[in-house]
Design an enzyme around this catalytic site. Structure first.
Site, PDB file in Angstrom:
ATOM      1  N   HIS A 169       1.417  -3.825  -5.569  1.00  0.00           N
ATOM      2  CA  HIS A 169       2.487  -3.153  -6.293  1.00  0.00           C
ATOM      3  C   HIS A 169       2.835  -3.919  -7.563  1.00  0.00           C
ATOM      4  CE1 HIS A 169       3.772  -0.694  -2.563  1.00  0.00           C
ATOM      5  NE2 HIS A 169       2.955  -0.031  -3.337  1.00  0.00           N
ATOM      6  N   HIS A 180      -1.870  -3.968   2.192  1.00  0.00           N
ATOM      7  CA  HIS A 180      -0.926  -3.292   3.093  1.00  0.00           C
ATOM      8  C   HIS A 180      -1.598  -2.677   4.320  1.00  0.00           C
ATOM      9  CE1 HIS A 180       1.162  -2.607  -0.935  1.00  0.00           C
ATOM     10  NE2 HIS A 180       1.869  -3.492  -0.281  1.00  0.00           N
ATOM     11  N   CYS A 184      -4.168  -7.806   4.558  1.00  0.00           N
ATOM     12  CA  CYS A 184      -3.725  -9.192   4.761  1.00  0.00           C
ATOM     13  C   CYS A 184      -3.768  -9.530   6.263  1.00  0.00           C
ATOM     14  CB  CYS A 184      -2.301  -9.341   4.234  1.00  0.00           C
ATOM     15  SG  CYS A 184      -1.607 -10.948   4.629  1.00  0.00           S
ATOM     16  N   HIS A 205       6.853   3.173   2.836  1.00  0.00           N
ATOM     17  CA  HIS A 205       6.028   2.055   2.368  1.00  0.00           C
ATOM     18  C   HIS A 205       4.650   2.134   3.025  1.00  0.00           C
ATOM     19  CE1 HIS A 205       4.605  -2.021   1.602  1.00  0.00           C
ATOM     20  NE2 HIS A 205       5.500  -2.076   0.632  1.00  0.00           N
ATOM     21  N   GLU A 260       2.537  -0.016   4.029  1.00  0.00           N
ATOM     22  CA  GLU A 260       2.321  -0.898   5.198  1.00  0.00           C
ATOM     23  C   GLU A 260       2.942  -0.278   6.456  1.00  0.00           C
ATOM     24  OE1 GLU A 260       3.744  -5.057   4.930  1.00  0.00           O
ATOM     25  OE2 GLU A 260       4.253  -4.787   7.049  1.00  0.00           O
ATOM     26  N   THR A 297       6.449  -6.591   7.162  1.00  0.00           N
ATOM     27  CA  THR A 297       6.265  -8.038   6.921  1.00  0.00           C
ATOM     28  C   THR A 297       7.170  -8.596   5.817  1.00  0.00           C
ATOM     29  OG1 THR A 297       4.440  -7.533   5.435  1.00  0.00           O
ATOM     30  CG2 THR A 297       3.858  -8.118   7.693  1.00  0.00           C
ATOM     31  N   SER A 301       3.841 -10.117  -5.239  1.00  0.00           N
ATOM     32  CA  SER A 301       2.765  -9.396  -5.927  1.00  0.00           C
ATOM     33  C   SER A 301       2.803  -9.632  -7.437  1.00  0.00           C
ATOM     34  CB  SER A 301       2.880  -7.903  -5.614  1.00  0.00           C
ATOM     35  OG  SER A 301       4.202  -7.469  -5.830  1.00  0.00           O
TER      36      SER A 301
HETATM   37  S1  SF4 Z   1       3.731 -10.926   1.792  1.00  0.00           S
HETATM   38 FE1  SF4 Z   1       2.817 -11.853   3.602  1.00  0.00          FE
HETATM   39  S2  SF4 Z   1       2.027 -10.125   4.757  1.00  0.00           S
HETATM   40 FE2  SF4 Z   1       2.365  -9.392   2.698  1.00  0.00          FE
HETATM   41  S3  SF4 Z   1       0.420  -9.686   1.664  1.00  0.00           S
HETATM   42 FE3  SF4 Z   1       1.636 -11.528   1.283  1.00  0.00          FE
HETATM   43  S4  SF4 Z   1       1.023 -12.976   2.873  1.00  0.00           S
HETATM   44 FE4  SF4 Z   1       0.352 -10.934   3.520  1.00  0.00          FE
END
Ligand code: SF4
Length: 291
Positions: free
Chosen positions: A41, A73, A96, A124, A126, A158, A258
């Site tokens: 994102h 995601h 991830c 979302h 995810e 997460t 991100s």
């Molecule tokens: S925030 Fe955590 S769960 Fe999400 S992509 Fe990054 S490391 Fe992975």
């Protein structure tokens, strides 16, 4: 005026891995490279990848012969199944590992015969994917009133804030005593939130850098506002305005998981330039007054 960047800000492990995979694949592949939805994102990264020939495809039905990268995601298991059945499609899974862990937790709670409650944002990507592992009777909870069964399993998106997780648990605890809870909030999210909060408390204003479509970045901005600090969420340095910094002694800068580090550096540099210009103008005014 001082500028301080949160100790841990910007790209997390999962995002770094997905973006690296996309750039590497684009550099070495002769075939078309696509991602199912934006890889992360962050519009600036997605645009840069477009320049490398990485195309974003929003709908699985539109995916044709190509190398398809599944973003960090993750994706709904049914969609993955459909994609795997398509001819001429190579899939690179950049989900991830922490998201995979949450998906496994959802499946485990479902297999215990519990109704799975996912705390997070319904729309979302995810959460949409997680729901695919959580069973048909699973419910997404986001501070809305819900009816739950007698045995529930609870997990979180997460990137949820710990505060929201605790609040949701208190509500769900008032509905049933039989809860199997699995904390799936990722550590990268937690440390970014903790560092941001500490910095926000000390700062006069906060600049939060990252995509407006990034849930974890928006959450950081929300948290800074909650501690009563003027907070500006920007995607690039071009959105910064000189008037924001007129009364600040300490400006805090943070970024979502991100947000690339290069973007944070550009924002910091621009704030320095803006304030240096302002200080120079003030000196000139002072000298003129003395004369
Ligand atoms: S925030 Fe955590 S769960 Fe999400 S992509 Fe990054 S490391 Fe992975």
């Amino acid at each position: 005026m001082k500028i301080e960047v949160a100790k841990r800000a910007g790209f997390c492990f999962g995002v770094k891995r997905a973006v690296k995979l996309a750039y590497e694949t684009a550099a070495k592949s002769k075939q078309a490279v696509c991602t199912l939805g934006p890889i992360i994102h962050n519009p600036q990264v997605v645009k840069d990848l477009e320049g490398w020939g990485v195309k974003v495809i929003e709908k699985p039905s539109r995916v044709k012969k190509c190398i398809l990268i599944i973003r960090s995601h993750g994706v709904h298991p049914k969609v993955l199944q459909q994609l795997k059945a398509k001819k001429g499609l190579s899939i690179i899974d950049a989900t991830c590992p922490f998201v995979t862990k949450a998906q496994n937790a959802a499946a485990c709670l479902r297999d215990e015969g519990r109704q799975v409650i996912i705390i997070g944002e319904k729309e979302h990507p995810e959460v949409i994917a997680l729901k695919g592992y959580a069973g048909r009777d699973s419910v997404v909870f986001n501070h809305n009133a819900i009816k739950v069964g007698p045995r529930i399993g609870v997990l979180a998106q997460t990137t949820l804030s710990t505060d929201d997780f605790v609040k949701a648990l208190m509500y769900l605890g008032s509905k049933t005593n039989d809860i199997h809870l699995i904390n799936t909030i990722c550590r990268a999210t937690q440390v970014r939130q903790q560092d941001t909060m500490q910095l926000a408390k000390r700062s006069d204003l906060m600049i939060v850098v990252g995509g407006r479509n990034s849930a974890n970045t928006s959450r950081l901005a929300e948290m800074c506002r909650k501690v009563g600090k003027p907070t500006y969420h920007v995607e690039t340095e071009d959105e910064l305005k000189a008037k924001w910094f007129s009364k600040a002694s300490l400006v805090g800068v943070t970024a979502g998981a991100s947000t690339p580090d290069a973007l944070v550096r550009k924002v910091v540099k621009r704030i320095r330039d803006i304030t240096a210009k302002k200080e120079k103008q003030e000196k000139v005014i002072k000298v003129q007054k003395v004369q």
